[in-house]
Design a protein around this motif. Structure first.
Motif, PDB file in Angstrom:
ATOM      1  N   UNK A  85      13.275  47.643  40.527  1.00 46.65           N
ATOM      2  CA  UNK A  85      14.455  47.227  41.230  1.00 46.65           C
ATOM      3  C   UNK A  85      14.389  45.721  41.481  1.00 46.65           C
ATOM      4  N   UNK A  86      15.524  45.080  41.404  1.00 45.58           N
ATOM      5  CA  UNK A  86      15.622  43.639  41.587  1.00 45.58           C
ATOM      6  C   UNK A  86      15.269  43.257  43.014  1.00 45.58           C
ATOM      7  N   UNK A  87      14.391  42.294  43.155  1.00 46.50           N
ATOM      8  CA  UNK A  87      14.043  41.747  44.474  1.00 46.50           C
ATOM      9  C   UNK A  87      15.085  40.693  44.840  1.00 46.50           C
ATOM     10  N   UNK A  88      15.663  40.821  46.018  1.00 46.16           N
ATOM     11  CA  UNK A  88      16.659  39.846  46.475  1.00 46.16           C
ATOM     12  C   UNK A  88      15.905  38.697  47.139  1.00 46.16           C
ATOM     13  N   UNK A  89      15.732  37.633  46.388  1.00 45.32           N
ATOM     14  CA  UNK A  89      14.967  36.476  46.846  1.00 45.32           C
ATOM     15  C   UNK A  89      15.812  35.579  47.751  1.00 45.32           C
ATOM     16  N   UNK A  90      15.157  34.625  48.349  1.00 48.29           N
ATOM     17  CA  UNK A  90      15.851  33.629  49.182  1.00 48.29           C
ATOM     18  C   UNK A  90      16.903  32.887  48.346  1.00 48.29           C
ATOM     19  N   UNK A  91      16.560  32.561  47.098  1.00 50.98           N
ATOM     20  CA  UNK A  91      17.504  31.844  46.231  1.00 50.98           C
ATOM     21  C   UNK A  91      18.753  32.680  45.935  1.00 50.98           C
ATOM     22  N   UNK A  92      18.565  33.985  45.725  1.00 44.91           N
ATOM     23  CA  UNK A  92      19.718  34.853  45.486  1.00 44.91           C
ATOM     24  C   UNK A  92      20.587  34.921  46.739  1.00 44.91           C
ATOM     25  N   UNK A  93      19.961  35.016  47.904  1.00 42.58           N
ATOM     26  CA  UNK A  93      20.728  35.044  49.163  1.00 42.58           C
ATOM     27  C   UNK A  93      21.522  33.754  49.357  1.00 42.58           C
ATOM     28  N   UNK A  94      20.930  32.626  49.017  1.00 44.33           N
ATOM     29  CA  UNK A  94      21.629  31.337  49.118  1.00 44.33           C
ATOM     30  C   UNK A  94      22.823  31.324  48.171  1.00 44.33           C
ATOM     31  N   UNK A 117      24.503  33.904  47.052  1.00 43.35           N
ATOM     32  CA  UNK A 117      25.507  34.821  47.601  1.00 43.35           C
ATOM     33  C   UNK A 117      26.287  34.138  48.713  1.00 43.35           C
ATOM     34  N   UNK A 118      25.604  33.458  49.616  1.00 42.30           N
ATOM     35  CA  UNK A 118      26.282  32.747  50.714  1.00 42.30           C
ATOM     36  C   UNK A 118      27.246  31.692  50.171  1.00 42.30           C
ATOM     37  N   UNK A 119      26.822  30.959  49.149  1.00 39.27           N
ATOM     38  CA  UNK A 119      27.680  29.935  48.552  1.00 39.27           C
ATOM     39  C   UNK A 119      28.906  30.568  47.893  1.00 39.27           C
ATOM     40  N   UNK A 120      28.702  31.678  47.201  1.00 35.73           N
ATOM     41  CA  UNK A 120      29.825  32.365  46.552  1.00 35.73           C
ATOM     42  C   UNK A 120      30.813  32.887  47.589  1.00 35.73           C
ATOM     43  N   UNK A 121      30.304  33.459  48.680  1.00 37.51           N
ATOM     44  CA  UNK A 121      31.193  33.941  49.743  1.00 37.51           C
ATOM     45  C   UNK A 121      31.927  32.779  50.399  1.00 37.51           C
TER      46      UNK A 121
END
Length: 102
Positions: A1-10, A12-16
């Motif tokens: 399963x894909x690990x949701x890293x800090x970079x992915x969270x950043x 996602x925040x930018x996209x939102x």
């Protein structure tokens, strides 16, 4: 399963932020914040499911109280119109997250 890293969270925040900025005006005007319900994600065509953990994280970033149930695992072959995820909670939150999640 894909690990949701800090970079992915950043990301996602930018996209939102790009998508809804200070808010989703249409949703805020027409959908009462107390209205609750559910939504389903169905595939438009057959293929292999990929990215569900990221979609879950998008919904969670908008509203941590949303409940998601995933019907299939990433990597599963999926037929056309198959439901792969159900999201339950505030309709306004679901609407705010859905464009980025998809």
């Amino acid at each position: 399963m894909l690990h949701i890293s800090k970079d992915i969270r950043i990301l996602i925040r930018k996209a939102l932020q790009e998508d809804i900025g200070r808010g989703d005006i249409t949703t805020e005007l027409f959908v009462p914040s107390s209205l609750r319900g559910k939504a389903h994600i169905h595939l438009k065509s057959k293929g292999v499911l990929c990215g569900a953990p990221v979609a879950r994280e998008v919904f969670r970033a908008v509203d941590s109280n949303l409940k998601m149930t995933q019907s299939l695992r990433d990597g599963s072959y999926v037929s056309k119109s198959r439901k792969v995820m159900e999201i339950r909670g505030r309709i306004s939150s679901i609407l705010k997250a859905e464009r980025v999640a998809l």
